[in-house]
Design an enzyme around this catalytic site. Structure first.
Site, PDB file in Angstrom:
ATOM      1  N   THR A 165       0.993  -1.178  -0.050  1.00 15.70           N
ATOM      2  CA  THR A 165       0.228  -0.011  -0.230  1.00 15.70           C
ATOM      3  C   THR A 165       1.064   1.284   0.063  1.00 15.70           C
ATOM      4  O   THR A 165       1.922   0.986   0.429  1.00 15.70           O
ATOM      5  CB  THR A 165      -0.632  -0.028   1.481  1.00 15.70           C
ATOM      6  N   ARG A 193     -11.770  -9.245  -1.797  1.00 19.59           N
ATOM      7  CA  ARG A 193     -10.920  -9.279  -0.711  1.00 19.59           C
ATOM      8  C   ARG A 193     -10.538  -7.859  -0.284  1.00 19.59           C
ATOM      9  O   ARG A 193     -10.115  -7.169  -1.283  1.00 19.59           O
ATOM     10  CB  ARG A 193      -9.860 -10.094  -0.733  1.00 19.59           C
ATOM     11  N   GLY A 195      -8.160  -5.701   2.076  1.00 23.66           N
ATOM     12  CA  GLY A 195      -7.091  -5.663   3.047  1.00 23.66           C
ATOM     13  C   GLY A 195      -7.492  -4.553   4.287  1.00 23.66           C
ATOM     14  O   GLY A 195      -8.476  -3.998   4.409  1.00 23.66           O
ATOM     15  N   ASP A 196      -6.293  -3.974   4.748  1.00 25.30           N
ATOM     16  CA  ASP A 196      -6.311  -3.057   5.909  1.00 25.30           C
ATOM     17  C   ASP A 196      -6.521  -1.627   5.372  1.00 25.30           C
ATOM     18  O   ASP A 196      -6.952  -0.769   6.054  1.00 25.30           O
ATOM     19  CB  ASP A 196      -5.385  -3.145   6.866  1.00 25.30           C
ATOM     20  N   THR A 216       1.553  -1.233   6.071  1.00 26.47           N
ATOM     21  CA  THR A 216       1.628  -1.744   5.065  1.00 26.47           C
ATOM     22  C   THR A 216       2.006  -3.116   5.002  1.00 26.47           C
ATOM     23  O   THR A 216       2.480  -3.651   6.102  1.00 26.47           O
ATOM     24  CB  THR A 216       2.754  -1.151   4.242  1.00 26.47           C
ATOM     25  N   GLY A 217       1.695  -3.863   4.020  1.00 28.24           N
ATOM     26  CA  GLY A 217       1.900  -5.428   4.244  1.00 28.24           C
ATOM     27  C   GLY A 217       0.812  -6.178   4.363  1.00 28.24           C
ATOM     28  O   GLY A 217      -0.404  -5.754   3.736  1.00 28.24           O
ATOM     29  N   GLY A 219      -2.596  -6.971   5.279  1.00 26.28           N
ATOM     30  CA  GLY A 219      -3.463  -6.592   5.921  1.00 26.28           C
ATOM     31  C   GLY A 219      -4.190  -7.129   6.841  1.00 26.28           C
ATOM     32  O   GLY A 219      -5.031  -6.719   7.894  1.00 26.28           O
TER      33      GLY A 219
HETATM   34  N1  GLY Z   1      -2.037  -3.650   3.328  1.00 25.31           N
HETATM   35  C1  GLY Z   1      -2.511  -3.824   1.986  1.00 25.31           C
HETATM   36  C2  GLY Z   1      -3.373  -4.909   1.846  1.00 25.31           C
HETATM   37  O1  GLY Z   1      -3.676  -5.824   2.829  1.00 25.31           O
HETATM   38  O2  GLY Z   1      -4.281  -5.063   0.821  1.00 25.31           O
END
Ligand code: GLY
Length: 324
Positions: A165, A193, A195-196, A216-217, A219
């Site tokens: 992200t 889907r 993510g965060d 980031t990473g 989520g």
């Molecule tokens: N941090 C981005 C995601 O999980 O999509």
């Protein structure tokens, strides 16, 4: 004033820093930077050029939080529009809502005249075509796309195929603290889907009285621990930004089962301090700018190995694959 962004922020950080130095408010400066990253074809995890989902479609997510008002705006699973962050910004201005997804987000983007455009670029289409040719059985090809997709998720999961992200955390000259995020999500994700990135409290949170945090990473992990809100709450309860981020990292280390993978937590406080910790044992860097620096500088993130993931690449693919 302070600006922290992750390495995906490279193409936007000079602009955001310059605007902040000129006295532009935090959300305007963040939007200008994030739009540049959403436009950049070499960033494969944000905006056009991002990796597609299992069906070969690019779904974009973005969010922001204004730490003065605690208003938030998130757009999720947006297809066919180039700047989800700007669509989210418009939503904050025009609607009494905080999240819009998929068809509703698309309807709203059209209504406000957002820029439509092709988001699946040739490199991403070629990678998807290659995956489809190799990983999808002949029988599934005959029935495509009316096939069970969950088993295909297992082959698609590769932490090297980004689930990153871009995140921007800012305190502007008036002391307002805001955060912004944008992503194409996890390459080869199951359609829909999230993510965060569009989940305020997980991927980002800002409160001008205490600070801001953004992840980031993977989520999935920050959603499970409510990571960004936790960092800000820990600061509210008296921890320093450094202590708060490490506490949130410990929350992640306590997770059991599910997806265990890499994540980086970024945070700023109200006094110009910051902390960035990579919870994964993999080298990572971020950008920092403050009003005492002539230009943004790259800094290494502090690395904190995930106790339960000696080899994050293997663990992410393996554990999730086993669940399916
Ligand atoms: N941090 C981005 C995601 O999980 O999509």
């Amino acid at each position: 004033m302070i600006l922290v962004t992750n390495n995906e922020g490279t193409h936007g950080v000079p602009t955001t820093a310059r605007l902040l130095a000129e006295g532009v408010p935090a959300l305007d400066a963040i939007e200008a930077g994030i739009r540049l990253i959403e436009d950049n074809e070499t960033v494969y995890t944000v905006g056009r050029g991002g990796w597609p989902n299992l069906l070969g479609e690019v779904e974009l997510d973005a969010s922001m939080m204004d730490g003065d008002t605690l208003r938030t705006a998130a757009i999720a699973s947006l297809k066919g529009y180039l700047h989800p962050f700007t669509v989210a910004r418009k939503m904050m201005e025009l609607l009494p809502h905080e999240i819009l997804v998929d068809e509703g987000a698309r309807l709203f983007a059209k209504e406000v005249g957002a820029e439509a455009g092709e988001t699946l670029l040739p490199h991403a289409k070629a990678a998807w075509d290659n995956w489809y040719a190799k990983e999808v059985s002949d029988e599934d090809k005959r029935n495509w796309p009316n096939v069970p997709l969950a088993p295909l998720c297992r082959h698609a999961i590769d932490p090297e195929i980004g689930k990153d992200t871009t995140v921007f955390l800012v305190q502007d000259k008036n002391g307002s603290i805001c955060v912004g995020t944008s992503t194409s999500g996890w390459g080869w994700k199951y359609p829909g889907r999230l993510g965060d990135c569009p989940i305020i409290g997980a991927g980002s949170y800002a409160d001008s009285r205490y600070g801001a945090a953004a992840c980031t990473g993977a989520g999935e992990m920050s959603i499970r621990t409510g990571a960004a809100r936790s960092v800000v709450l820990y600061m509210k309860m008296g921890m320093t930004v450094e202590e708060a981020v490490h506490e949130a990292a410990s929350d992640m280390e306590a997770l059991k089962g599910g997806l265990i993978s890499r994540i980086t937590i970024h945070a700023i406080d109200t006094k110009g301090n910051h902390e960035v910790v990579a919870v994964n044992g993999i080298e990572n860097s971020y950008w920092l700018w403050t009003d005492s620096l002539p230009e943004p500088v790259v800094r290494p993130a502090e690395i904190r190995p995930l106790a339960s993931a000696a080899n994050p690449r293997e663990t992410a693919a393996f554990k999730f694959g086993k669940q399916l």
